[in-house]
Scaffold this motif. Sequence first.
Motif, PDB file in Angstrom:
ATOM      1  N   THR A  76       0.859  -1.184   0.000  1.00  0.00           N
ATOM      2  CA  THR A  76       0.000   0.000   0.000  1.00  0.00           C
ATOM      3  C   THR A  76       0.895   1.233   0.000  1.00  0.00           C
ATOM      4  O   THR A  76       2.067   1.147   0.374  1.00  0.00           O
ATOM      5  CB  THR A  76      -0.908   0.017   1.247  1.00  0.00           C
ATOM      6  OG1 THR A  76      -0.115  -0.326   2.373  1.00  0.00           O
ATOM      7  CG2 THR A  76      -2.060  -0.956   1.110  1.00  0.00           C
TER       8      THR A  76
ATOM      9  N   ASP B 144       3.552   4.806  -7.575  1.00  0.00           N
ATOM     10  CA  ASP B 144       4.117   4.915  -6.227  1.00  0.00           C
ATOM     11  C   ASP B 144       5.524   4.350  -6.178  1.00  0.00           C
ATOM     12  O   ASP B 144       6.434   4.965  -5.618  1.00  0.00           O
ATOM     13  CB  ASP B 144       3.230   4.160  -5.227  1.00  0.00           C
ATOM     14  CG  ASP B 144       1.924   4.879  -4.971  1.00  0.00           C
ATOM     15  OD1 ASP B 144       1.903   6.110  -5.149  1.00  0.00           O
ATOM     16  OD2 ASP B 144       0.940   4.208  -4.612  1.00  0.00           O
TER      17      ASP B 144
ATOM     18  N   ARG C  23      -0.068  11.996  -3.378  1.00  0.00           N
ATOM     19  CA  ARG C  23      -0.541  10.614  -3.447  1.00  0.00           C
ATOM     20  C   ARG C  23      -0.996  10.134  -2.072  1.00  0.00           C
ATOM     21  O   ARG C  23      -1.881   9.286  -1.954  1.00  0.00           O
ATOM     22  CB  ARG C  23       0.583   9.689  -3.957  1.00  0.00           C
ATOM     23  CG  ARG C  23       0.693   9.606  -5.432  1.00  0.00           C
ATOM     24  CD  ARG C  23      -0.459   8.834  -6.048  1.00  0.00           C
ATOM     25  NE  ARG C  23      -0.505   7.441  -5.618  1.00  0.00           N
ATOM     26  CZ  ARG C  23      -1.630   6.757  -5.431  1.00  0.00           C
ATOM     27  NH1 ARG C  23      -2.794   7.333  -5.609  1.00  0.00           N
ATOM     28  NH2 ARG C  23      -1.594   5.497  -5.057  1.00  0.00           N
TER      29      ARG C  23
ATOM     30  N   GLU D 126      -6.772   4.674   4.433  1.00  0.00           N
ATOM     31  CA  GLU D 126      -7.226   4.054   3.190  1.00  0.00           C
ATOM     32  C   GLU D 126      -8.399   4.861   2.628  1.00  0.00           C
ATOM     33  O   GLU D 126      -9.398   5.046   3.307  1.00  0.00           O
ATOM     34  CB  GLU D 126      -7.676   2.611   3.508  1.00  0.00           C
ATOM     35  CG  GLU D 126      -8.034   1.791   2.308  1.00  0.00           C
ATOM     36  CD  GLU D 126      -6.810   1.124   1.677  1.00  0.00           C
ATOM     37  OE1 GLU D 126      -5.988   0.600   2.441  1.00  0.00           O
ATOM     38  OE2 GLU D 126      -6.719   1.151   0.434  1.00  0.00           O
TER      39      GLU D 126
ATOM     40  N   MET E  40      -5.310  -8.236  -9.069  1.00  0.00           N
ATOM     41  CA  MET E  40      -5.229  -7.117 -10.018  1.00  0.00           C
ATOM     42  C   MET E  40      -4.443  -5.977  -9.368  1.00  0.00           C
ATOM     43  O   MET E  40      -4.808  -5.491  -8.301  1.00  0.00           O
ATOM     44  CB  MET E  40      -6.661  -6.670 -10.355  1.00  0.00           C
ATOM     45  CG  MET E  40      -6.745  -5.609 -11.432  1.00  0.00           C
ATOM     46  SD  MET E  40      -6.198  -6.249 -13.017  1.00  0.00           S
ATOM     47  CE  MET E  40      -5.747  -4.741 -13.838  1.00  0.00           C
ATOM     48  N   THR E  41      -3.349  -5.618 -10.008  1.00  0.00           N
ATOM     49  CA  THR E  41      -2.569  -4.535  -9.402  1.00  0.00           C
ATOM     50  C   THR E  41      -3.158  -3.186  -9.787  1.00  0.00           C
ATOM     51  O   THR E  41      -3.620  -2.980 -10.901  1.00  0.00           O
ATOM     52  CB  THR E  41      -1.105  -4.580  -9.861  1.00  0.00           C
ATOM     53  OG1 THR E  41      -1.074  -4.994 -11.209  1.00  0.00           O
ATOM     54  CG2 THR E  41      -0.287  -5.508  -8.996  1.00  0.00           C
ATOM     55  N   ASP E  42      -3.114  -2.298  -8.826  1.00  0.00           N
ATOM     56  CA  ASP E  42      -3.569  -0.940  -9.023  1.00  0.00           C
ATOM     57  C   ASP E  42      -2.530  -0.212  -9.884  1.00  0.00           C
ATOM     58  O   ASP E  42      -1.347  -0.266  -9.585  1.00  0.00           O
ATOM     59  CB  ASP E  42      -3.680  -0.287  -7.637  1.00  0.00           C
ATOM     60  CG  ASP E  42      -4.262   1.098  -7.700  1.00  0.00           C
ATOM     61  OD1 ASP E  42      -4.619   1.511  -8.809  1.00  0.00           O
ATOM     62  OD2 ASP E  42      -4.359   1.733  -6.653  1.00  0.00           O
ATOM     63  N   PRO E  43      -2.956   0.445 -10.995  1.00  0.00           N
ATOM     64  CA  PRO E  43      -1.954   1.156 -11.807  1.00  0.00           C
ATOM     65  C   PRO E  43      -1.202   2.216 -11.016  1.00  0.00           C
ATOM     66  O   PRO E  43      -0.047   2.530 -11.319  1.00  0.00           O
ATOM     67  CB  PRO E  43      -2.777   1.763 -12.942  1.00  0.00           C
ATOM     68  CG  PRO E  43      -4.193   1.669 -12.509  1.00  0.00           C
ATOM     69  CD  PRO E  43      -4.288   0.521 -11.566  1.00  0.00           C
ATOM     70  N   PHE E  44      -1.859   2.760  -9.992  1.00  0.00           N
ATOM     71  CA  PHE E  44      -1.182   3.789  -9.202  1.00  0.00           C
ATOM     72  C   PHE E  44      -0.020   3.217  -8.402  1.00  0.00           C
ATOM     73  O   PHE E  44       0.894   3.935  -8.000  1.00  0.00           O
ATOM     74  CB  PHE E  44      -2.164   4.483  -8.254  1.00  0.00           C
ATOM     75  CG  PHE E  44      -2.955   5.550  -8.930  1.00  0.00           C
ATOM     76  CD1 PHE E  44      -2.318   6.681  -9.421  1.00  0.00           C
ATOM     77  CD2 PHE E  44      -4.324   5.434  -9.083  1.00  0.00           C
ATOM     78  CE1 PHE E  44      -3.023   7.682 -10.048  1.00  0.00           C
ATOM     79  CE2 PHE E  44      -5.041   6.434  -9.714  1.00  0.00           C
ATOM     80  CZ  PHE E  44      -4.402   7.554 -10.201  1.00  0.00           C
ATOM     81  N   LEU E  45      -0.072   1.887  -8.158  1.00  0.00           N
ATOM     82  CA  LEU E  45       0.998   1.238  -7.404  1.00  0.00           C
ATOM     83  C   LEU E  45       2.326   1.393  -8.136  1.00  0.00           C
ATOM     84  O   LEU E  45       3.375   1.613  -7.519  1.00  0.00           O
ATOM     85  CB  LEU E  45       0.656  -0.237  -7.208  1.00  0.00           C
ATOM     86  CG  LEU E  45       1.504  -0.974  -6.174  1.00  0.00           C
ATOM     87  CD1 LEU E  45       1.213  -0.439  -4.794  1.00  0.00           C
ATOM     88  CD2 LEU E  45       1.231  -2.463  -6.234  1.00  0.00           C
TER      89      LEU E  45
END
Lengths: 96, 326
Positions: free
Chosen positions: A2, B9, B49, A53, B1-6
């Motif tokens: 995260t 980051d 972010r 979150e 499913m990976t978050d594109p924002f990851l």
Amino acid sequence: MTPDLIYGLTGIAVFAIGLTGALCAQDRLRRVLALKLCSLGAGFLLVVAAWREPPAAPDPVPHALVITGIVVMISATAVALALIRRLQSLEAEDDD
Amino acid sequence: MTDPFLILDLLLAGAVIALAIATLTARDLFAAIVLFIVLGLLSALAWVRLSAPDVALAEAAIGTGVTGALLLKTLHHLRYVAGTLGEQAAHGVTPVTPVPMSVIWANAAFCGLITLGLAIAFLDAPLGGPGFDALVADAMPASGVDHGVTAVLLNFRSYDTLMEVVVLLAAVIAVWQIERGLSEAPAPDLSVIWQGFARLTLPAIVVVGTYLLWKGSEAPGGAFQGGAVLAAVGILLLLSRLYVPHPSHRALARWGFVLGTGVFAGVALLVTGGGRVTFEYPPEHAKTLILLIEGLVTVSIAVTLAALFHGREPVALRAKEAGHDA
């Protein structure tokens, strides 16, 4: 994974780089830069601590603390840089 | 499913760490300062972010913008004093005596241990846990503003903010004392294009700064961000020589420095009485009082930051310098 974990570890890494630099750097200006890196790392950790979150809103208290920290840091930097300028001028006069 | 924002980051985190290393290892000091400025801007992006736009604005404006200007000005002065202004690169400003590698390695090892401890503490700490969120949310209706960070800065934790303004005041007093009588490096010659640039951007900066201040009561922004943006006006004016500080402006500048602190402390004391303690604004006037304090603190911050950039107190030009200018 995260954002808080990623940026928390980033903050610790930046703090560590700054700490090493502050101890090892010879040049005065570079040492000030290193200390500023430390403050940036600390800011990262506080912002991470405030993160929730989404859609939950973040905690405003650490945010206010970081803003206070940024303003205090520029005051300290300005005094440090003034001391460096003075010191350099005095040394140059001694050399003459 | 990976978050594109990851991915963003991870890239941002990698860039921040790489820039931090590059800042301290760059041989040229000018490059080091520029890398530091880029690092500050990327950190501000990372904080956006982390849903901290107020902090990001403050970091971009104060921690990066004004600090970068201060660092570059200092480098210019140091190179002028050392007589290396004409050289391409600035490798260092202080004479360096070599340190044994063993000392450096010992330092690095201790820093590694401290970092390890910090990392373990961070990974063990509960993240996203309850902080002051609930307390702030409960008290918001009484704060007089609609934005959490502004409420904390100017109502719930006003003592902190008052002290912060006092620290700025102390810094400018210290800088004026330290630089007393210090001869100044001549400002670099800026071309005509720069003058035109200053004329075009100055009004826009004033509007942006005032907007940031005004917007602070309900959205990200506020006195510190607005003040720093307005300080940029001062820095541009000083750099482009559209404004040259004169000794007779000292009194005005001093009033500017203490205005914020004075009004802040004055309001804090005036609201006491009638069963209220210091800084306990009457709820019906809270918004007015907060806007009054923020507005005047902004002016003080802008004047103080510009004065910190200018450095020494404006004094009468000595005969030699006056002749040089004429």
